[in-house]
Design an enzyme around this catalytic site. Sequence first.
Site, PDB file in Angstrom:
ATOM      1  CE  LYS A  64      21.312  73.921  21.278  1.00 31.55           C
ATOM      2  NZ  LYS A  64      20.752  72.559  21.113  1.00 31.55           N
ATOM      3  CB  SER A 100      22.584  70.565  23.928  1.00 25.62           C
ATOM      4  OG  SER A 100      21.811  70.642  22.742  1.00 25.62           O
ATOM      5  CB  SER A 122      19.103  69.123  22.500  1.00 23.14           C
ATOM      6  OG  SER A 122      20.243  68.470  22.965  1.00 23.14           O
TER       7      SER A 122
END
Length: 474
Positions: free
Chosen positions: A77, A152, A176
Amino acid sequence: MAKNYSSLTEIKGGLQSGGVTVEKLVKHYLQNIKANAHLNAFIEVFEDEALQQALVIDAKIKEGTGGKLAGMVIGIKDNICYKDHQVSASSKILDGFTSIYSSTIVERLLAEDAIIIGRCNCDEFAMGASNESSYFGPVKNFADHTKVSGGSSGGSAVAVQADLCHAAIGTDTGGSVRQPASFCGLIGLKPTYGRISRYGIIAYASSFDQVGPITKSVEDAALLLEVMAGEDEYDSTLSRKTVPEFSAEMPEPGKKKIAYLQESLSSPGVDAEVKNALSLTIEKLRANGHTVKPITFEYLDYMVPTYYILAMAEASSNLSRYDGVHYGYRSPKATDLQSTYKLSRSEGFGKEVKRRIMLGTFVLSAGYYDAYYAKAQKTRRLIREKTLDILKEYDFILTPTAPEPAYNIGVEKTDPVVSYLADIFTVQASLTGLPAISLPVGNNHEGLPLGIQLLAGQFEELELLNFSKYFVKL
Ligand code: GLN
């Protein structure tokens, strides 16, 4: 070769038989990334580096010196620092910023011979649940390109879903890792707070943030947890507990006592097919001899407000470091110190991030601190105590991961509270610091993946993973 491997064990089988090489694997993923660029899962691909590294790992495998993750190609990420690589938290304010050190988890993954193929798109500063707040635009769900990826860690999830890499690393502050995993038909694990180092992870809400793997198999999640977990002198919130061998073969778990949240089946806010998937899960567990009982949680209505008050308060403090001086973007219109701060922050942060900084500042302000921040801290304690009480009687708490499957990209949301409420099932593990996993339970009538969540006691990842391994085969 264009095989979609479900676990590293399967890849290792191919590597040993000689039919596969890590180089071929990397080339396969690079090709897939190019063919699926429209999904917007990667912000940057480390193409040359991954290819070079593949040769190194192939040589190691030949010599028999490959690490635990040799053959595993992963995405990280875009809020995870990797020395000499850009990292932006999908924000304009950090666009062009290069990490000067690596996060502990990146060092540990590389030390075991994982190959990092690129950085994955996410919501700006990990604030969101649909990946739509990213400066780089939304990520498309591979199951249906008109639907969101979840967030996310949306890029991380879609990268695995579309076979752009084998596994991915996300972060989970309020859901997330688990929610995008559920939207993409994958496994997403949020470990106990204090299990994995946060050193080198761009902070959103420090008392909640945890790193977690997104994978196709529970085995891979266990292995990645094992590699990333454990004491780190750079993160004082880490537990000193010895890390169990999460990836070891375990005997089949015995009969479990599982509580499910009654509201998951009765609330009008939960999608009918999600309810149905949960009911089927309950029936299946019962049919296999487990005890599954409904419970009510008296603080259910307080979970989302408590989470958002505290997460925003912490975010407002954490994000004060982006001032146009230390990092990343500086407004070209700035003329003095004041205007450097004001213009750089006004132009560099997106709408959702600004909303949270303002709300967070408000709940921490002198006149409102006791009414909001202090109150939410007390509520957080109560939620934790009550949850631990339930876990004295039950092994796991079962809920859907999210109240609905992936929804349409770009649906105009006039009220952000509606989006926040969709985190109802995931924030409990975050508020309490407990581990939770999202497991796929099939698709709805439109072919969109659905997921269920199991929450376990503090540092009980071993039990949670072992049961999950068994559950996905049921
Ligand atoms: N949707 C939640 C939020 O926006 C959770 C995000 C996360 O876990 N990073 O705060």
